[in-house]
Motif scaffolding. Structure first.
Motif, PDB file in Angstrom:
ATOM      1  N   GLN A   1      80.820  76.205  93.954  1.00 41.95           N
ATOM      2  CA  GLN A   1      81.204  74.944  94.582  1.00 41.95           C
ATOM      3  C   GLN A   1      82.454  74.360  93.939  1.00 41.95           C
ATOM      4  O   GLN A   1      83.360  73.875  94.623  1.00 41.95           O
ATOM      5  CB  GLN A   1      80.055  73.939  94.484  1.00 41.95           C
ATOM      6  CG  GLN A   1      78.891  74.224  95.423  1.00 41.95           C
ATOM      7  CD  GLN A   1      77.909  73.071  95.479  1.00 41.95           C
ATOM      8  OE1 GLN A   1      78.288  71.912  95.330  1.00 41.95           O
ATOM      9  NE2 GLN A   1      76.637  73.387  95.686  1.00 41.95           N
ATOM     10  N   PHE A   2      82.504  74.440  92.624  1.00 39.97           N
ATOM     11  CA  PHE A   2      83.662  73.876  91.941  1.00 39.97           C
ATOM     12  C   PHE A   2      84.900  74.742  92.115  1.00 39.97           C
ATOM     13  O   PHE A   2      86.018  74.230  92.149  1.00 39.97           O
ATOM     14  CB  PHE A   2      83.359  73.651  90.460  1.00 39.97           C
ATOM     15  CG  PHE A   2      82.774  72.301  90.205  1.00 39.97           C
ATOM     16  CD1 PHE A   2      83.593  71.203  90.026  1.00 39.97           C
ATOM     17  CD2 PHE A   2      81.406  72.119  90.165  1.00 39.97           C
ATOM     18  CE1 PHE A   2      83.057  69.945  89.813  1.00 39.97           C
ATOM     19  CE2 PHE A   2      80.867  70.873  89.951  1.00 39.97           C
ATOM     20  CZ  PHE A   2      81.690  69.777  89.768  1.00 39.97           C
TER      21      PHE A   2
ATOM     22  N   SER B   1      86.115  73.706  95.422  1.00 43.45           N
ATOM     23  CA  SER B   1      86.654  72.345  95.360  1.00 43.45           C
ATOM     24  C   SER B   1      88.025  72.333  94.710  1.00 43.45           C
ATOM     25  O   SER B   1      88.940  71.639  95.167  1.00 43.45           O
ATOM     26  CB  SER B   1      85.701  71.436  94.582  1.00 43.45           C
ATOM     27  OG  SER B   1      84.466  71.304  95.249  1.00 43.45           O
ATOM     28  N   ARG B   2      88.176  73.097  93.641  1.00 40.96           N
ATOM     29  CA  ARG B   2      89.468  73.138  92.958  1.00 40.96           C
ATOM     30  C   ARG B   2      90.563  73.664  93.873  1.00 40.96           C
ATOM     31  O   ARG B   2      91.683  73.150  93.895  1.00 40.96           O
ATOM     32  CB  ARG B   2      89.378  74.002  91.694  1.00 40.96           C
ATOM     33  CG  ARG B   2      88.703  73.309  90.525  1.00 40.96           C
ATOM     34  CD  ARG B   2      88.943  74.077  89.238  1.00 40.96           C
ATOM     35  NE  ARG B   2      88.317  75.389  89.265  1.00 40.96           N
ATOM     36  CZ  ARG B   2      87.086  75.641  88.851  1.00 40.96           C
ATOM     37  NH1 ARG B   2      86.319  74.639  88.404  1.00 40.96           N
ATOM     38  NH2 ARG B   2      86.585  76.859  88.888  1.00 40.96           N
TER      39      ARG B   2
ATOM     40  N   LEU C   1      90.577  73.583  97.186  1.00 37.84           N
ATOM     41  CA  LEU C   1      90.814  72.593  98.228  1.00 37.84           C
ATOM     42  C   LEU C   1      91.673  71.441  97.706  1.00 37.84           C
ATOM     43  O   LEU C   1      92.639  71.021  98.350  1.00 37.84           O
ATOM     44  CB  LEU C   1      89.487  72.058  98.768  1.00 37.84           C
ATOM     45  CG  LEU C   1      89.581  70.966  99.837  1.00 37.84           C
ATOM     46  CD1 LEU C   1      90.315  71.467 101.067  1.00 37.84           C
ATOM     47  CD2 LEU C   1      88.188  70.461 100.202  1.00 37.84           C
ATOM     48  N   ILE C   2      91.322  70.936  96.520  1.00 40.05           N
ATOM     49  CA  ILE C   2      92.072  69.832  95.929  1.00 40.05           C
ATOM     50  C   ILE C   2      93.512  70.242  95.661  1.00 40.05           C
ATOM     51  O   ILE C   2      94.454  69.484  95.900  1.00 40.05           O
ATOM     52  CB  ILE C   2      91.387  69.352  94.632  1.00 40.05           C
ATOM     53  CG1 ILE C   2      90.058  68.669  94.969  1.00 40.05           C
ATOM     54  CG2 ILE C   2      92.291  68.392  93.863  1.00 40.05           C
ATOM     55  CD1 ILE C   2      89.212  68.341  93.753  1.00 40.05           C
TER      56      ILE C   2
ATOM     57  N   TYR D   1      91.205  64.245  89.954  1.00 43.14           N
ATOM     58  CA  TYR D   1      90.208  65.253  90.314  1.00 43.14           C
ATOM     59  C   TYR D   1      90.695  66.648  89.955  1.00 43.14           C
ATOM     60  O   TYR D   1      89.932  67.503  89.509  1.00 43.14           O
ATOM     61  CB  TYR D   1      89.920  65.194  91.817  1.00 43.14           C
ATOM     62  CG  TYR D   1      88.979  64.093  92.210  1.00 43.14           C
ATOM     63  CD1 TYR D   1      87.647  64.111  91.819  1.00 43.14           C
ATOM     64  CD2 TYR D   1      89.420  63.022  92.983  1.00 43.14           C
ATOM     65  CE1 TYR D   1      86.788  63.095  92.186  1.00 43.14           C
ATOM     66  CE2 TYR D   1      88.560  61.992  93.353  1.00 43.14           C
ATOM     67  CZ  TYR D   1      87.244  62.044  92.949  1.00 43.14           C
ATOM     68  OH  TYR D   1      86.398  61.043  93.304  1.00 43.14           O
ATOM     69  N   LYS D   2      91.974  66.884  90.167  1.00 43.48           N
ATOM     70  CA  LYS D   2      92.557  68.206  89.924  1.00 43.48           C
ATOM     71  C   LYS D   2      92.437  68.594  88.460  1.00 43.48           C
ATOM     72  O   LYS D   2      92.075  69.721  88.121  1.00 43.48           O
ATOM     73  CB  LYS D   2      94.031  68.179  90.341  1.00 43.48           C
ATOM     74  CG  LYS D   2      94.760  69.509  90.235  1.00 43.48           C
ATOM     75  CD  LYS D   2      96.198  69.348  90.690  1.00 43.48           C
ATOM     76  CE  LYS D   2      96.992  70.626  90.501  1.00 43.48           C
ATOM     77  NZ  LYS D   2      98.407  70.444  90.858  1.00 43.48           N
TER      78      LYS D   2
ATOM     79  N   SER E   1      88.306  68.503  87.383  1.00 41.45           N
ATOM     80  CA  SER E   1      87.379  69.467  87.982  1.00 41.45           C
ATOM     81  C   SER E   1      87.382  70.797  87.245  1.00 41.45           C
ATOM     82  O   SER E   1      86.441  71.571  87.356  1.00 41.45           O
ATOM     83  CB  SER E   1      87.737  69.699  89.450  1.00 41.45           C
ATOM     84  OG  SER E   1      89.020  70.280  89.580  1.00 41.45           O
TER      85      SER E   1
ATOM     86  N   HIS F   1      83.339  63.416  90.553  1.00 38.62           N
ATOM     87  CA  HIS F   1      82.941  64.187  91.730  1.00 38.62           C
ATOM     88  C   HIS F   1      81.434  64.394  91.733  1.00 38.62           C
ATOM     89  O   HIS F   1      80.919  65.423  91.328  1.00 38.62           O
ATOM     90  CB  HIS F   1      83.660  65.529  91.746  1.00 38.62           C
ATOM     91  CG  HIS F   1      83.456  66.293  93.027  1.00 38.62           C
ATOM     92  ND1 HIS F   1      83.995  65.890  94.226  1.00 38.62           N
ATOM     93  CD2 HIS F   1      82.754  67.405  93.283  1.00 38.62           C
ATOM     94  CE1 HIS F   1      83.653  66.747  95.166  1.00 38.62           C
ATOM     95  NE2 HIS F   1      82.896  67.667  94.623  1.00 38.62           N
ATOM     96  N   LYS F   2      80.682  63.362  92.150  1.00 38.79           N
ATOM     97  CA  LYS F   2      79.230  63.439  92.273  1.00 38.79           C
ATOM     98  C   LYS F   2      78.567  63.983  91.020  1.00 38.79           C
ATOM     99  O   LYS F   2      77.936  65.025  91.010  1.00 38.79           O
ATOM    100  CB  LYS F   2      78.845  64.296  93.480  1.00 38.79           C
ATOM    101  CG  LYS F   2      79.247  63.643  94.798  1.00 38.79           C
ATOM    102  CD  LYS F   2      78.651  64.378  95.955  1.00 38.79           C
ATOM    103  CE  LYS F   2      78.731  63.567  97.219  1.00 38.79           C
ATOM    104  NZ  LYS F   2      80.025  63.304  97.703  1.00 38.79           N
TER     105      LYS F   2
END
Length: 365
Positions: free
Chosen positions: A192-193, A196-197, A199-200, A302-303, A306, A354-355
């Protein structure tokens, strides 16, 4: 002088002495209803939490080394205080110390020497984005650190901020969900991470280009305004010329006078166009560029964060699940480690938003 009285600020922010033992229950977070990983606020609710203005104070203090001060005004606390850049730095550090697993926005850079007007204005905008993101963050907005920073009018705000976090430990230590931390870890957290990375990273690169183009558009509008204004001034100069026509000129005085009046009229129109171009450029800066910068600040946080969150989550969950390690024992270990890191200047982790698995309604920002 601040618009807030010292009496009000001190009474609202009264805290035990630094060396006085504190009960952990004083700092326990409220457990949210339902799923603790889901944000329970709407965007409009977050935006309405506060609106903070950061303005430059014209006068610079200091005999040899001048420094810049900012007037920070909070709509929520109904007061204004004076802050230096270093005050923001200490505030940022204590947030990272207390909330190492949340997304704390980054501060704009500090230039040691030769800070020009353009840099100072850019930093002011960055500080405004930072403090508004913090003031609208669900947990941060209810924390005493924010209240002190936005309302304390004393001269030792940096020491006051540090005193508030001494002996408290980070958020995980006092969170009621800490004992259930590993239960919130999905089995495919690494995948998931990784997704996410990626995508970010892609979103950040796209918005960086959008911001770059928007800055160019705004800059061109302001440059265009300058050109229009100069054009109009030259027309006005021609229209105001009082040099008499020579006898051999093909035009008579009446014709030349009519032309000059027309040139003056055109100069007024160009002045109006220049004013509208300036307004357009400023509006593009405030309504487009600044909003893109705000989003880039979030994405950058976030970048960066994460990349380390999975390891930290697993580390914490593993320690909490060790046989024989009670919540009290874990708190003692955390506090000892935190105090040592803080004293040595190393207690400044990367914040996450992030949650998290050990938080109340989270992040957004």
């Amino acid at each position: 002088m601040s618009y807030c009285t010292k009496e009000r600020a001190c009474s609202d922010l009264a805290k035990p002495p630094v060396n006085e033992p504190r009960e952990p229950e004083q700092f326990l977070m409220q457990t949210p209803q339902g799923n603790p990983l889901l944000l329970s606020h709407t965007l409009q609710e977050l935006l309405s939490k506060d609106s903070v203005q950061v303005e430059l104070i014209p006068e610079k203090k200091g005999l040899f080394l001048k420094h810049v001060e900012y007037e920070v005004s909070s709509k929520r606390f109904k007061c204004s205080v004076y802050r230096r850049y270093n005050d923001f730095v200490v505030f940022h550090e204590v947030l990272l110390y207390k909330f190492p697993y949340r997304m704390v926005p980054a501060l704009p850079p500090k230039r040691m020497l030769g800070a020009d007007r353009e840099f100072i204005e850019s930093r002011r905008r960055g500080l405004k984005r930072f403090i508004n993101l913090v003031a609208r963050h669900p947990p941060f907005s209810e924390d005493v650190l924010l209240k002190l920073f936005l309302s304390f009018s004393g001269s030792d705000v940096q020491n006051k901020l540090r005193e508030l976090v001494q002996g408290v430990g980070d958020e995980f230590v006092t969170c009621r969900l800490a004992t259930q931390a590993k239960d919130f870890l999905p089995a495919d957290i690494q995948a998931q991470f990784a997704a996410s990375r990626e995508l970010i990273r892609n979103i950040y690169n796209s918005f960086y280009k959008l911001r770059d183009r928007a800055e160019r558009i705004a800059s061109r509008a302001i440059d265009n305004a300058s050109d229009l204004l100069i054009f109009g001034k030259e027309l006005s100069a021609l229209g105001s010329d009082t040099t008499p026509l020579p006898s051999w000129a093909a035009l008579n005085n009446n014709t030349w006078g009519t032309l000059k009046q027309a040139l003056k009229g055109l100069s007024v129109e160009f002045a109006l166009l220049a004013d509208k171009a300036v307004q357009q450029g400023k509006q593009e800066e405030n309504d487009v560029v600044e909003k893109l910068n705000l989003f880039l600040d979030l994405l950058q946080s976030y970048k960066v964060s994460s990349a380390v969150l999975p390891t930290r989550k697993l580390f914490r969950a593993s320690l909490c699940s060790l046989e024989g390690v009670t919540p009290t024992g874990w708190k003692t270990v955390c506090e000892a480690s935190s105090e040592a890191n803080w004293a040595s200047g190393r207690g400044r982790g990367v914040a996450i938003g992030h949650k998290e698995f050990c938080s109340l309604p989270d992040q957004l920002i």
